[in-house]
Design an enzyme around this catalytic site. Structure first.
Site, PDB file in Angstrom:
ATOM      1  N   HIS A 239       0.872  -1.179   0.000  1.00  0.00           N
ATOM      2  CA  HIS A 239       0.000   0.000   0.000  1.00  0.00           C
ATOM      3  C   HIS A 239       0.904   1.222   0.000  1.00  0.00           C
ATOM      4  O   HIS A 239       1.632   1.449   0.972  1.00  0.00           O
ATOM      5  CB  HIS A 239      -0.918   0.008   1.209  1.00  0.00           C
ATOM      6  CG  HIS A 239      -1.751   1.255   1.303  1.00  0.00           C
ATOM      7  ND1 HIS A 239      -2.558   1.672   0.269  1.00  0.00           N
ATOM      8  CD2 HIS A 239      -1.868   2.191   2.280  1.00  0.00           C
ATOM      9  CE1 HIS A 239      -3.145   2.809   0.610  1.00  0.00           C
ATOM     10  NE2 HIS A 239      -2.747   3.146   1.822  1.00  0.00           N
TER      11      HIS A 239
ATOM     12  N   ASP B 219       1.456   4.920   0.159  1.00  0.00           N
ATOM     13  CA  ASP B 219       1.162   6.330   0.433  1.00  0.00           C
ATOM     14  C   ASP B 219       2.308   7.141  -0.141  1.00  0.00           C
ATOM     15  O   ASP B 219       3.451   7.011   0.285  1.00  0.00           O
ATOM     16  CB  ASP B 219       1.042   6.564   1.933  1.00  0.00           C
ATOM     17  CG  ASP B 219      -0.064   5.726   2.557  1.00  0.00           C
ATOM     18  OD1 ASP B 219      -1.235   5.966   2.207  1.00  0.00           O
ATOM     19  OD2 ASP B 219       0.252   4.830   3.363  1.00  0.00           O
TER      20      ASP B 219
ATOM     21  N   ASP C 219      -7.812   1.960   1.628  1.00  0.00           N
ATOM     22  CA  ASP C 219      -7.602   2.748   2.837  1.00  0.00           C
ATOM     23  C   ASP C 219      -8.397   4.039   2.822  1.00  0.00           C
ATOM     24  O   ASP C 219      -8.053   4.987   3.513  1.00  0.00           O
ATOM     25  CB  ASP C 219      -6.105   3.049   2.991  1.00  0.00           C
ATOM     26  CG  ASP C 219      -5.723   3.416   4.413  1.00  0.00           C
ATOM     27  OD1 ASP C 219      -6.497   3.112   5.336  1.00  0.00           O
ATOM     28  OD2 ASP C 219      -4.651   4.018   4.599  1.00  0.00           O
TER      29      ASP C 219
ATOM     30  N   HIS D  78      -5.187  10.098  -0.106  1.00  0.00           N
ATOM     31  CA  HIS D  78      -5.956  10.301   1.122  1.00  0.00           C
ATOM     32  C   HIS D  78      -5.136  10.912   2.247  1.00  0.00           C
ATOM     33  O   HIS D  78      -5.649  11.752   2.995  1.00  0.00           O
ATOM     34  CB  HIS D  78      -6.607   8.987   1.572  1.00  0.00           C
ATOM     35  CG  HIS D  78      -5.690   7.814   1.588  1.00  0.00           C
ATOM     36  ND1 HIS D  78      -5.329   7.148   0.441  1.00  0.00           N
ATOM     37  CD2 HIS D  78      -5.037   7.187   2.581  1.00  0.00           C
ATOM     38  CE1 HIS D  78      -4.506   6.159   0.740  1.00  0.00           C
ATOM     39  NE2 HIS D  78      -4.303   6.161   2.035  1.00  0.00           N
TER      40      HIS D  78
END
Length: 916
Positions: free
Chosen positions: A17, A19, A129, A355
C-alpha cells in the site's frame, strides 16, 4: 460414503500500500519506492514462482519509478503484459469525499489511459484505505466496466455467528456483499475484514509458520462466504517478501488439506464469484462506518488543515467548472483545445489528492510541496481561462456599442443562469513603447490623455448601476505569437456591478463608456432598509446586537433566528480525530455585543462588517505534549486547556446582493491559539430525522441521530458544496467554499455547525510526528452562503445557488468589432423537467475532439434532460470513461431529449460541425 469437503483455497496476494507522502515528505517516500521496486524486480527475475504483485491500484507508482529509471519502462511493460504486475485502474488512491465528483472521474480516466500504455488495465475498484466510501461508487465502477470493489472501511462485518437474515442495514455477516448505488447499480463488494495486511511477512520456519497460519486461516474463515480465503501479503510501504515461495512451500507441507496459491486479484475474484452463496447482504450508498463507536471513522480529516481544502476547492473549480467549459466554447469557435495543458494541470492537482495528503494528516513538509502543486495547477488553469475568454470575447459582435466604448464580456459557467456582483479591471488607451523610448514620458502621456470617469451599459444600451475606482496608469505587456514582447502603459479603471441573469453556460457583453457626464451612474434604491437591516426582493436580513442574523425568506414566510454565532472548544486529538478535553465548556459569541458597521451601500449590494473579540485559552496545558510524546491514546488523554487566555478577533462581512436569494458571508481572523476548534453555528429551526449533504454525484441523505453503537460525542460528517436541513415548508441550506466538515446538532434547533478552523499539533496514528503547521496559526478565512428555502419542493433551487456560489463569473475585455457571436447567448443549451438535474462538466474528448457533457440526477425521481448546441449536429450516449456507445440520440438538429433515471449519472457526447 459421503464425498470429501472441498479444500480451502488460500489466495495470497502480494502488494504494497503506497502512500506517496505521509509520515515522511514525498521525496523520502520516493527514494523508498525506488528501492522497493528494485527489490521487487530482482525477486521476479530470480524466482519464477513469484507470480504477481499488485501495485496498489494506482498508476502513479509506475510514473514515480520511471522518473528515476526511465530505461526500465520496457521491463515494466513486459511484466504488466505477462500479468505479473498490475496497472491501474486509478491514477492515485484519492480520498473520495474531499475530492470533487469530476476529480474522482478524472482519476479513473487518467488511470485507465496510463495503464493501457503498459498493458491490461486492472479492472478492480480498489479502495483499500479510503476514509469512507462514496455512495455512487458502484455506478461509477459499472460505467467503467468494473464489477468488483474492495475496501477497508465503512462496513462492520459480523462474522459467521450471524446469519444473512439477521444482518441489519449497512452490515454484512461476510466480507463479501452486494454494494449498490442509489440508482440500483451493483458491484460485488469485498471488505478487508482482517485488513489489507493479514498475510504480511509469512514465516518460512515451520514452528513460526504453524502459529501464523493457525491464526490467519481461522480469522479469514470467520468472514469469508466461500472456501476461498484472502491473505494480503503486504502493508504500508511494505517491500516484496523475497522468501514468499519458500514460505508457501512450508505452508503446503503443514496443511495438506488446504491449497495455497500465490494469487492475483483477477483469479481470486473469479473463484469467489463462482462460489458465492445465493443470498448476500446488500448495502446501499455511502460506507462511512456509522455502525461503530464513532471514534475511528476519521471524518475529522475533513477539518484538518482547512487551508488545504480551500486551495483544493479553488483549483478543482478553476479546472472543471471554468477552464474546461470555456476552452470547449473556444474550441467550437475554432481555437485548438489545450488537451496537454489541462492534462498536466489535472495530474498536478491530483498529486495532492491521495488520502493522506488531501486529508491533512501528514507531516508539515508534505503541505509545503502541496501548496506549490496547487499554485502550478492553478497557474495553468488561469492561463487557459485567460486564453479562452480572450478568444471568445474577440468573437462577440460588439459593434453595437458606441465609438470610444470599452467592451467586455462576463462569462457564466456554473451551469445555471447567474446573477452576481463582479469586478472587472479595464485598460483604457494602451500606449505601446519601444526600448528606445522614455517610459516615464509614456506613462505621463497616458495619464494626461485619458479620463477615468464614465458609465456602464449593457448590450441593449441600458445604463447599469456600478461603482468604479481609478487605479491609475499601469504597466502591462503582450506576448504575441508572431513577434517579441510588447510592453505598454494604460490607464486602468476598476468597475464593480451586478451582472444580472447571465445565460447559463454563456456570456453577456457590457461596455464602459468614458465620459465626464455628471451623474452618469444609474440610480437605484439602497438595499439598506433600516439600521442594521438589509432587504431585497427575496430576503430580509436583520443584524442583532451580538452579530447574529435574523433572516426572513419572503417566499416561504419563514424566519431563521440567531444565525452565525461562533463556538470555540479545545481539541486534544490529532489530525485524524477531534477530541474535546474532558469537561471542556464551549466559548461562544452568542449574547456578546459585537461591533457592527456598514462597509458597502450601493444599489446592487450592501455589506455589513461585524467584529467579535473573544478570549480563548492559548493552547492545551503542558500535559498534552507529554501525552503526545509518550503516545498516550487520544481517548485516554487528561490534558485540559491552558489557563492563559489570548484574544481571538473575528471580522465577518455579511453581504446581500439585489438579485441573489442567499446571504454571502466571509470571515477572517488571525488565529493566536493552538489545540482548539472554531465553528460557525446556524440554527435551522428544523428537527428532521434526516438531513442532506452534497457529496460525489449525489445529495446524500443521512440520519441526524447516529446508531446505537455510536459513543463519540461528536458526529461530524463530510460535505462538498452544501449541507441542508429541511421539513415541509421550511429549509436551510449552507453553501461553502472548501469547508468540508459539518455537524447537525441534536439541540432541538437543528443547528448546522460548520467547522472553519481546527488546530492540532500532531499527526497521530502509529508514531510520534509533531505537526506545528497544522495549528494553522496566523491568518485564516472562510466563506459560506446562507440559503433559506421552502422545504422539499424548493430545495433544489437552493442547491443550484450553492453550486453557483463556488463558481465565480469570469470577465474579459475586448474591442469594438463584428463577430459571429451575439452580444448575449448560451453556448450549451440545456434544461430539465423538474429541477433535480445538476451539470457536472463540459470538456472536449482527447481522442475524438467531441464535446462531453455530464449531468447527474440529485433526485430519486426520473427527469427528462433536453440538451443541444448550435455547434454540433449529432449526440450520443457515453460513460465516465468517455467511451462512445452505439446509441445515437436526438436528431440531426444537434438537440435531444434524454430520460434520466433517479440518481443516474449521464454523459452525452456532442459531435459534428463543432468538433475539431
Amino acid at each position: 460414503m459421503s464425498s470429501a469437503q472441498p479444500k480451502a483455497v488460500i489466495h495470497v496476494i502480494s502488494h504494497t500500500h503506497w502512500d506517496r507522502e505521509w509520515y515522511m515528505p514525498y521525496e523520502a517516500h520516493h527514494a523508498k519506492l525506488i528501492r522497493t521496486m528494485d527489490d521487487l524486480l530482482d525477486v521476479m527475475d530470480r524466482d519464477p514462482e513469484y507470480r504477481s504483485f499488485y501495485l496498489d491500484g494506482q498508476t502513479i507508482v509506475l510514473d514515480d519509478y520511471l522518473q528515476v529509471y526511465p530505461e526500465k519502462r520496457e521491463k515494466l511493460v513486459q511484466l504488466v503484459r505477462e500479468g505479473r504486475l498490475s496497472a491501474g485502474p486509478w491514477y492515485i488512491l484519492q480520498d473520495e469525499f474531499l475530492t470533487s465528483s469530476e476529480a474522482n472521474v478524472r482519476n479513473l480516466q487518467i488511470g485507465h489511459r496510463d495503464a493501457k500504455a503498459f498493458g491490461p488495465v486492472s479492472k478492480l475498484g480498489y479502495f483499500p484505505d479510503s476514509f469512507g466510501n462514496m455512495g455512487q461508487a458502484a455506478q461509477l465502477m459499472q460505467q467503467a466496466g468494473i464489477t468488483t470493489a474492495v475496501f477497508g472501511r465503512g462496513v462492520k462485518a459480523t462474522g459467521f455467528n450471524n446469519s444473512v437474515s439477521d444482518s441489519t442495514d449497512l452490515e454484512s455477516p461476510y466480507s463479501e456483499m452486494n454494494w449498490d448505488s442509489p440508482d440500483g447499480s451493483r458491484v460485488l463488494g469485498i471488505l478487508f475484514a482482517n485488513w489489507y495486511n493479514n498475510g504480511m511477512e509469512i514465516p518460512e520456519e515451520p514452528a513460526a509458520a504453524k502459529q501464523f497460519w493457525d491464526n490467519a486461516i481461522a480469522s479469514a474463515s470467520r468472514y469469508a462466504s466461500t472456501r476461498h480465503l484472502l491473505l494480503m501479503n503486504g502493508c504500508d510501504h511494505q517491500p516484496a517478501q523475497a522468501n514468499l515461495s519458500a514460505a508457501l512451500r512450508t505452508a503446503r507441507e503443514l496443511y495438506p488439506d488446504c491449497e495455497f496459491i500465490h494469487s492475483n486479484w483477477d483469479d481470486y475474484v473469479q473463484a469467489v464469484q463462482a462460489e458465492l452463496p445465493p443470498a448476500l447482504s446488500t448495502i446501499t450508498g455511502e460506507l462511512r462506518g456509522q455502525r461503530t463507536d464513532g471514534w475511528f471513522s476519521l471524518v475529522n480529516t475533513a477539518s484538518a488543515r482547512i487551508y488545504i481544502k480551500q486551495l483544493n476547492q479553488q483549483n478543482q473549480t478553476m479546472l472543471e467548472k471554468i477552464a474546461e467549459p470555456l476552452a470547449a466554447f473556444a474550441h467550437a469557435q475554432g481555437q485548438s483545445y489545450p488537451h496537454g495543458l489541462l492534462n498536466y494541470a489535472w495530474r498536478t492537482l491530483m498529486q495532492n489528492h491521495p488520502h493522506d495528503s488531501i486529508c491533512g494528516c501528514s507531516v508539515d513538509e508534505v503541505y509545503h510541496e502541496m501548496k506549490t502543486r496547487f499554485e502550478k495547477s492553478k497557474g495553468v488553469a488561469a492561463s487557459v481561462i485567460a486564453d479562452s475568454t480572450a478568444y471568445l470575447s474577440g468573437q462577440i459582435d460588439t459593434s453595437g456599442f458606441g465609438e470610444g466604448s470599452v467592451p467586455f464580456a462576463v462569462f457564466s459557467t456554473s451551469g445555471y443562469e447567474d446573477s452576481g456582483v463582479v469586478t472587472v479591471e479595464l485598460e483604457l488607451s494602451r500606449r505601446y513603447f519601444k526600448q528606445s523610448e522614455n517610459p516615464v514620458e509614456i506613462a505621463a502621456f497616458v495619464g494626461s490623455s485619458t479620463i477615468a470617469e464614465g458609465y456602464l451599459v449593457d448590450a441593449n444600451g441600458a445604463r447599469v448601476a456600478y461603482t468604479s475606482a481609478d487605479l491609475g496608469v499601469r504597466f502591462g505587456y503582450d506576448l504575441p505569437d508572431d513577434k517579441f514582447r510588447q510592453p505598454y502603459f494604460a490607464r486602468v479603471v476598476s468597475v464593480t456591478f451586478e451582472a444580472n441573469a447571465v445565460p447559463a453556460m454563456g456570456y453577456a457583453a457590457y461596455a464602459w463608456v468614458p465620459s465626464i457626464e455628471a451623474n452618469a451612474n444609474a440610480a437605484a434604491a439602497s438595499l439598506i432598509a433600516s439600521p442594521n437591516t438589509m432587504e431585497n426582493e427575496f430576503l430580509q436580513v436583520s443584524i442583532q446586537r451580538d452579530g447574529t442574523l435574523n433572516l426572513t425568506d419572503k417566499a416561504s414566510g419563514q424566519t431563521y433566528s440567531g444565525l452565525g454565532y461562533y463556538e470555540n472548544v479545545g481539541d486534544v486529538g490529532n489530525e485524524y480525530i477531534f477530541k474535546q478535553p474532558k469537561g471542556d465548556k464551549a466559548i461562544t459569541t452568542a449574547g456578546l455585543e459585537a461591533q457592527i458597521r456598514v462597509v458597502e451601500d450601493t444599489s446592487y449590494r450592501a455589506t455589513y462588517e461585524i467584529t467579535h473579540t473573544i478570549l480563548i485559552p492559548e493552547c492545551a496545558d503542558e500535559r498534552l505534549q507529554t501525552e503526545i510524546a509518550t503516545m498516550v491514546s487520544f481517548l485516554d488523554r487528561e490534558a485540559q486547556r491552558s489557563g492563559k487566555l489570548v484574544p481571538l478577533t473575528i471580522v465577518t462581512r455579511v453581504s446581500l446582493s439585489r438579485s441573489e436569494r442567499g446571504v454571502r458571508v466571509h470571515a477572517s481572523f488571525d488565529n493566536p491559539a493552538k489545540d482548539h476548534r472554531l465553528r460557525v453555528m446556524l440554527p435551522s429551526g428544523v428537527t428532521a430525522a434526516r438531513h442532506h449533504a452534497d457529496s460525489i454525484f449525489e445529495v446524500a441523505s443521512r440520519a441526524t441521530t447516529p446508531s446505537a453503537e455510536w459513543v463519540n460525542p461528536s458526529n461530524c460528517q463530510h460535505q462538498s458544496a452544501f449541507v441542508d436541513v429541511h421539513e415541509a415548508g421550511r429549509g436551510l441550506a449552507i453553501g461553502n467554499k472548501g469547508l468540508n466538515e459539518y455537524e447537525i446538532l441534536r439541540d432541538g434547533s437543528g443547528t448546522i455547525a460548520v467547522t472553519i478552523l481546527r488546530s492540532t499539533g500532531e499527526l497521530g496514528d502509529w508514531g510520534v510526528f509533531p505537526t506545528p503547521d497544522a495549528q494553522c496559526l496566523g491568518k485564516n478565512e472562510a466563506e459560506w452562503m446562507i440559503l433559506p428555502h421552502g422545504g422539499e419542493s424548493d430545495r433544489f433551487r437552493a442547491y443550484q445557488a450553492a453550486y453557483g456560489f463556488q463558481v465565480p463569473m469570469q470577465t474579459a475585455q475586448t474591442g469594438l468589432h463584428g463577430g459571429p457571436l451575439a452580444p448575449r447567448q448560451s453556448l450549451l443549451n440545456w434544461s430539465s423537467t423538474g429541477s433535480g438535474l445538476a451539470l457536472s462538466s463540459l470538456k472536449v474528448n482527447e481522442d475524438r475532439g467531441d464535446w462531453i457533457a455530464r449531468w447527474y440526477n440529485l433526485s430519486g425521481e426520473p427527469a427528462e434532460l433536453s440538451v443541444g448546441s448550435a455547434y454540433h449536429d449529432e449526440l450520443y450516449e457515453s460513460n465516465v470513461l468517455e467511451e462512445r456507445a452505439d446509441t445515437r440520440i436526438g436528431s440531426d438538429s444537434g438537440s435531444a431529449s434524454v430520460p434520466v433515471a433517479g440518481f443516474k449519472i449521464v454523459s452525452i457526447g456532442l459531435t459534428g460541425s463543432g468538433s475539431k
